[in-house]
Design a protein around this motif. Structure first.
Motif, short mmCIF file in Angstrom:
data_model
loop_
_atom_site.label_atom_id
_atom_site.label_comp_id
_atom_site.label_asym_id
_atom_site.label_seq_id
_atom_site.Cartn_x
_atom_site.Cartn_y
_atom_site.Cartn_z
N ASN A 1 0.82 -1.20 0.00
CA ASN A 1 0.00 0.00 0.00
C ASN A 1 0.86 1.26 0.00
O ASN A 1 0.72 2.13 -0.87
CB ASN A 1 -0.93 0.00 1.21
N PHE A 2 1.79 1.35 0.97
CA PHE A 2 2.60 2.57 1.08
C PHE A 2 3.62 2.69 -0.03
O PHE A 2 3.94 3.80 -0.47
CB PHE A 2 3.29 2.62 2.45
N TYR A 3 4.15 1.57 -0.51
CA TYR A 3 5.11 1.63 -1.61
C TYR A 3 4.49 2.38 -2.79
O TYR A 3 5.12 3.28 -3.37
CB TYR A 3 5.53 0.23 -2.05
N GLU B 1 -1.97 2.68 -9.31
CA GLU B 1 -3.07 2.11 -8.52
C GLU B 1 -3.55 0.78 -9.11
O GLU B 1 -3.90 -0.15 -8.37
CB GLU B 1 -4.22 3.11 -8.43
N THR B 2 -3.57 0.68 -10.45
CA THR B 2 -3.94 -0.59 -11.09
C THR B 2 -2.98 -1.69 -10.66
O THR B 2 -3.40 -2.82 -10.36
CB THR B 2 -3.92 -0.44 -12.62
N SER C 1 -3.70 -5.17 -8.05
CA SER C 1 -3.58 -6.50 -8.63
C SER C 1 -2.68 -7.39 -7.77
O SER C 1 -1.48 -7.16 -7.66
CB SER C 1 -3.01 -6.42 -10.05
N VAL C 2 -3.25 -8.42 -7.17
CA VAL C 2 -2.48 -9.30 -6.28
C VAL C 2 -1.54 -10.19 -7.07
O VAL C 2 -0.62 -10.80 -6.50
CB VAL C 2 -3.43 -10.18 -5.44
N ASN C 3 -1.74 -10.29 -8.37
CA ASN C 3 -0.89 -11.15 -9.20
C ASN C 3 0.27 -10.42 -9.84
O ASN C 3 1.05 -11.02 -10.60
CB ASN C 3 -1.74 -11.80 -10.31
N MET C 4 0.40 -9.14 -9.56
CA MET C 4 1.48 -8.35 -10.15
C MET C 4 2.52 -7.95 -9.12
O MET C 4 2.21 -7.78 -7.94
CB MET C 4 0.91 -7.07 -10.80
#
Length: 499
Positions: A203-205, A279-280, A284-287
């Protein structure tokens, strides 16, 4: 130095002996009229070396010590005075207290040396450096830990005093802005630990990394200070609010109505599309994390996904006209084998027309009006393909915009969709970084839920394509566009609870 001047005053060789600018600058306060003053550097020799030889070596060829080296000497010189736990020392027998005191000083010095090296090593990791610094360049930091010191000292971008950070560190200790030298070092470690925690947090990154990339290092100083005083929940809300204020002109605007033709709105569209890409990726949990280290290597521009207007092409630069013609010829050749037997979409007449125009450009009588006819003819060819899906007019809002690097954009600016698609695919295949959402646009992946997705034409940008893209923009940006000012929200909540 001061003693020498005072004694020299009696002999006539003191401060009054140095008439002119030296005396004026020496006696001037540092903060008056933003003018330079004379500053003295006190450098302790720890190894018993000859002071004259050391002075010559340090000042040889006018190579001066940097802030990091001076601050290192401040922490590790023989005169360094770390605050110690006197209660702990008093618990020992009196004859052992001095030994314990020396042992504690040695331990703290060893700790500083060890942590210094660890911090410097981490800051030299390309991905971490690209996260904490807005342009990812060395920026003149031979020792990158000096950048961390600059953050603590709140050094401004326009600061002219090369020793500002070192002098600020001295002031912080001397004026008791920190409890002592050891407390100052712990502040260094605290700042570093916070940066590492943000870098490792998805999130913070992305959110802090976006702000640093967009707003210079000043925002990082602000965020570090806020993180130390706010709760985690309040800090997350504050970060989101800062992002919203940055990407929008006014926080009540409808950003989907911003126009490319308005200077302020065009700049805002660029900021919004950068955030949209970040943000996209975050969602995305797969990226993997957004590659800030790659993004910061290029200058980014806005490009119309579907362009039908030749007016934005330089009216006086025939080289740009020729580049446009050559690239469109390449794209049409790609379609030749597919449509050569199709009377309606056979590209060969257009190829011949473009080839003739390319030849005519060598003639001085060839003018921009001639090129515009060529431009319109090629657009009409692709519009014929697109009409069954509803041809897309040239639209100047975010639903027809994508981010491209300056190098790619220079080559394909204002070309038809098919030219851009082919050149972006080639650039991507050659290893050039293309923003994730830009690739999705030109591969038409925003239509992946359509029944005919696997067999749809990829040669043009249709109204359906634009609508699908806009829907995704609205979904991804909704979270940040709906953010409220946390200070006002908390104030309203307080009033309701006490109402």
């Amino acid at each position: 130095m001061l003693t020498w001047l005072q004694e020299g005053q009696k002999k006539g060789t003191g401060l009054d002996y140095f008439e002119g600018t030296f005396k004026e600058n020496f006696t001037r306060a540092r903060d008056i009229d933003d003018k330079k003053s004379v500053q003295l550097i006190w450098y302790e020799l720890r190894d018993g070396s000859d002071q004259n030889e050391s002075f010559k070596r340090i000042n040889d060829k006018k190579v001066s010590l940097n802030n990091a080296e001076l601050i290192r000497a401040m922490f590790l010189s023989d005169s360094a005075e770390y605050e110690l736990d006197e209660k702990l020392i008093d618990a020992y027998p009196e004859k052992l207290q001095e030994l314990v005191r020396k042992s504690e000083l040695t331990r703290k010095e060893a700790h500083v040396i060890e942590q210094w090296d660890l911090i410097e090593k981490q800051l030299r990791e390309p991905k971490f450096w690209a996260f904490v610094k807005n342009d990812a360049s060395d920026g003149g930091y031979s020792c990158r830990i000096e950048y961390l010191f600059d953050l603590i000292s709140q050094k401004g971008m326009q600061e002219r005093d090369e020793l500002f950070t070192y002098l600020k560190f001295e002031d912080m200790v001397r004026k008791h802005e920190v409890e002592g030298l050891w407390a100052l070092w712990l502040k260094v470690e605290s700042y570093f630990a916070t940066l590492v925690s943000w870098f490792e947090d998805r999130n913070f990154y992305h959110k802090v990394g976006f702000l640093i990339a967009e707003r210079s290092n000043r925002v990082l100083m602000e965020l570090l200070e806020l993180s130390a005083t706010q709760t985690k929940t309040k800090f997350r809300q504050t970060v989101d609010w800062i992002i919203k204020k940055h990407i929008m002109i006014n926080t009540t605007d409808d950003v989907f109505k911003y126009s490319y033709n308005e200077v302020n709105e065009k700049a805002a569209l660029k900021r919004i599309l950068f955030y949209y890409n970040v943000e996209t990726t975050r969602r995305s949990v797969n990226m993997d994390f957004f590659p800030l280290h790659l993004y910061k290597k290029s200058q980014w521009t806005l490009e119309h996904i579907h362009a039908q207007n030749s007016d934005r092409i330089d009216h006086s630069d025939k080289k740009k006209w020729e580049t446009w013609v050559v690239e469109n010829m390449k794209a049409l050749k790609q379609l030749e084998s597919r449509f050569k037997d199709d009377d309606k979409f056979d590209p060969r007449p257009e190829l011949i027309f473009l080839k003739n125009n390319k030849m005519r450009m060598k003639d001085n009588t060839y003018v921009f009006a001639d090129f515009s006819v060529c431009f319109d003819s090629v657009n009409a060819y692709y519009n014929t393909m697109a009409k069954n899906e509803g041809g897309t007019p040239e639209i100047h809002n975010i639903s027809n915009m994508a981010l491209l690097s300056g190098t790619v954009n220079t080559s394909i600016s204002n070309s038809v969709f098919e030219v851009k698609r082919q050149m972006i695919m080639k650039a991507d295949a050659d290893g050039e970084y293309i923003p994730y959402c830009t690739k999705l646009v030109f591969l038409k992946y925003y239509n992946k839920d359509e029944e005919n997705f696997s067999v749809q034409h990829s040669f043009y940008w249709s109204e359906k394509d634009r609508t699908s893209y806009l829907n995704n923009l609205q979904i991804v940006l909704k979270g940040i566009l709906d953010v409220k000012d946390p200070d006002k929200e908390n104030e309203n909540l307080h009033n309701e609870n006490n109402g």
